[in-house]
Design an enzyme around this catalytic site. Structure first.
Site, short mmCIF file in Angstrom:
data_model
loop_
_atom_site.label_atom_id
_atom_site.label_comp_id
_atom_site.label_asym_id
_atom_site.label_seq_id
_atom_site.Cartn_x
_atom_site.Cartn_y
_atom_site.Cartn_z
N GLY A 41 -16.09 25.17 12.75
CA GLY A 41 -16.22 24.45 11.50
C GLY A 41 -15.06 23.53 11.18
CE LYS A 52 -2.34 24.75 7.49
NZ LYS A 52 -3.28 23.96 6.63
N GLY A 115 -30.05 24.12 10.10
CA GLY A 115 -30.96 25.10 9.53
C GLY A 115 -31.02 25.02 8.02
N GLY A 183 -2.17 18.77 -4.34
CA GLY A 183 -2.44 20.16 -4.02
C GLY A 183 -1.98 20.50 -2.62
NE ARG A 269 -13.22 21.13 2.82
CZ ARG A 269 -13.42 20.15 3.71
NH1 ARG A 269 -12.53 19.18 3.85
NH2 ARG A 269 -14.49 20.15 4.49
CG HIS A 446 21.55 42.16 8.29
ND1 HIS A 446 21.61 41.20 7.32
CD2 HIS A 446 22.72 42.07 8.99
CE1 HIS A 446 22.76 40.55 7.41
NE2 HIS A 446 23.45 41.06 8.43
#
Length: 467
Positions: A41, A52, A115, A183, A269, A446
């Site tokens: 997608g 990214k 579909g 945003g 979106r 640490h």
């Protein structure tokens, strides 16, 4: 026309759709998955992953530019953005191959086509070869995803006025760009372009960048952007533009004008319900196009669910994954609590990174909590100093008990180096209602960036170590 029956039919092969199919297959259900383009997608092909990857290109450029401070002598780096795009595509292709192979190895039949749900709860699939297949399922999941919103007066032409898809496909960097929308997506694009040499101006209608984040985090981001030369104009809208031979001139609502080579529209979106033809069914859709569901993602039509960007929940791939698992649990009768959307993790991959979960300070006060707040900055963190990434902070918001001591953690908010990778323990604490005194006992290795979370928790517990 042929007919086939399945235990579950899923429309949409993005994160929420393929996650539904994989989870159902793992539960021994016979699954049909319909995808008209490629599995993964928007997230994989035109969103999260390619964005990214290009942000990582920007990070490498930034790191090499600072190499001299670490005793590494090298010439000033130059950018070959077409090569960066080649690498981006290689990453996308590799991940696409992985998810395709994974789906193919399960009890999932993949249908390449479009579909839609019919009035009698069947799924009509228009296949790529022009034929039609009708599928039926004991359960149906709608997972068609979303598409970029448009902005009146700024019709996308792919040349001067760009949508996110166009930015991710550029082979040359613009000299200047206006990003409409401050945003998550807008700030990521602005950060990436600025690091690679583009002069960037962000236009945000709200009074601050990343309006969903805590106000102190948003202010810190705007300060950081200003240091890097990114202009952030808040409380501003663009009311049209005048195309020029090279770029365009934006007309702002305060009367000012802004000349840029490219305009990038990042105003959110909307659910992609267009081809689902839901108007021909009884499935309820709100005025914004979101499919109406209950807390288990069930629509009003028995056996039909909707997940991901189709419903009015955070438009995040990992939320889609969670909704997929929730739905399959409901289908097979497996007990599972509904998703608490007020506690999901948020990540923004600009530089510096932002990550948060739970309530902001403003939200906690509005909800009626008496609160305690602690902020610790990366400037004193050893690992941050070593990395030369000292901008930012960790902010914790906790419930203040009647005895004045901090109780459970309500919100964790980070801005700084690898903030998105540091959110885990704070997210877990919020979702398990862990008390501050318990969190303060966590041992932080640490030197690590995550020590700052521990320091903030110690302060709230009244036992600060380095404060």
């Amino acid at each position: 026309m042929t007919y086939s029956h399945f235990d579950l039919v899923v429309i949409g092969g993005g994160p929420s759709g393929y996650a539904t199919a994989l989870t159902a297959a793992a539960a021994d259900l016979n699954v049909a998955l319909i995808e008209r383009d490629r599995l993964g997608g928007t997230c994989l092909h035109r969103g999260c992953i390619p964005a990214k990857e290009l942000l990582e290109t920007a990070s490498v450029h930034r790191t090499v530019s600072q190499a001299g401070q670490f005793g590494i002598v090298t010439a000033a780096p130059t950018v070959d953005f077409s090569a960066a795009q080649d690498r981006k595509q290689a990453v996308v292709d590799r991940l696409f191959k992985g998810v395709t192979n994974l789906v193919g190895s399960k009890n999932i039949e993949l249908f390449t086509g479009t579909g839609h749900l019919t009035s009698d709860r069947q799924i009509a699939v228009q296949l790529g070869d022009g034929t039609e297949q009708v599928l039926t399922g004991d359960s149906i999941v709608l997972a068609a995803g979303s598409q970029s919103k448009t902005l009146s007066g700024f019709e996308i032409d792919g040349t001067t006025i760009l949508a996110s898809d166009d930015v991710l496909a550029m082979t040359e960097l613009p000299t200047s760009a206006a990003v409409i929308g401050g945003g998550a997506i807008g700030c990521e694009f602005a950060s990436m372009l600025a690091d690679l040499g583009t002069e960037v101006t962000i236009l945000e209608a709200a009074d601050r960048l990343v309006p969903g984040a805590d106000a102190d985090i948003a202010k810190a981001l705007q300060r950081s952007f200003k240091k890097r030369g990114i202009k952030s104009l808040t409380g501003v809208t663009a009311n049209g533009h005048s195309p020029q031979s090279e770029g365009t001139i934006l007309k702002l609502n305060d009367g000012a004008e802004l000349a840029v080579q490219k305009v990038i529209v990042c105003v959110g979106r909307r659910p992609y319900t267009d081809h689902l033809q839901l108007a021909e069914t009884s499935v309820e859709v709100d005025e914004k196009g979101f499919v109406q569901v209950d807390e288990f993602c069930r629509t009003n039509l028995d056996g039909v669910y909707a997940v991901g960007d189709l419903i009015a929940t955070p438009q995040l791939a990992h939320v889609g994954f969670a909704e997929a698992m929730l739905v399959v649990s409901d289908i097979i009768g497996e007990p599972r609590d509904p998703i608490n959307y007020s506690k999901v993790p948020w990540s923004i991959y600009c530089h510096p990174e932002i990550a948060y979960a739970g309530l902001s300070e403003e939200q906690a006060k509005a909800a009626g909590y008496e609160i305690s707040v602690a902020q610790h900055r990366f400037v004193g963190n050893a690992r941050a100093v070593i990395h030369n990434e000292t901008e930012g902070m960790v902010k914790l918001v906790a419930e203040r008990q009647k005895n004045g001591k901090a109780g459970k953690l309500l919100g964790v908010h980070l801005i700084g180096p690898w903030a998105t990778e540091q959110l885990g323990q704070g997210y877990l604490a919020i979702n398990r209602d862990i008390e501050i005194n318990e969190i303060a006992e966590f041992i932080q290795p640490h030197p690590t960036l995550s020590e700052l979370f521990g320091e903030a928790a110690l302060e709230l517990a009244g036992r600060t170590l380095h404060g």
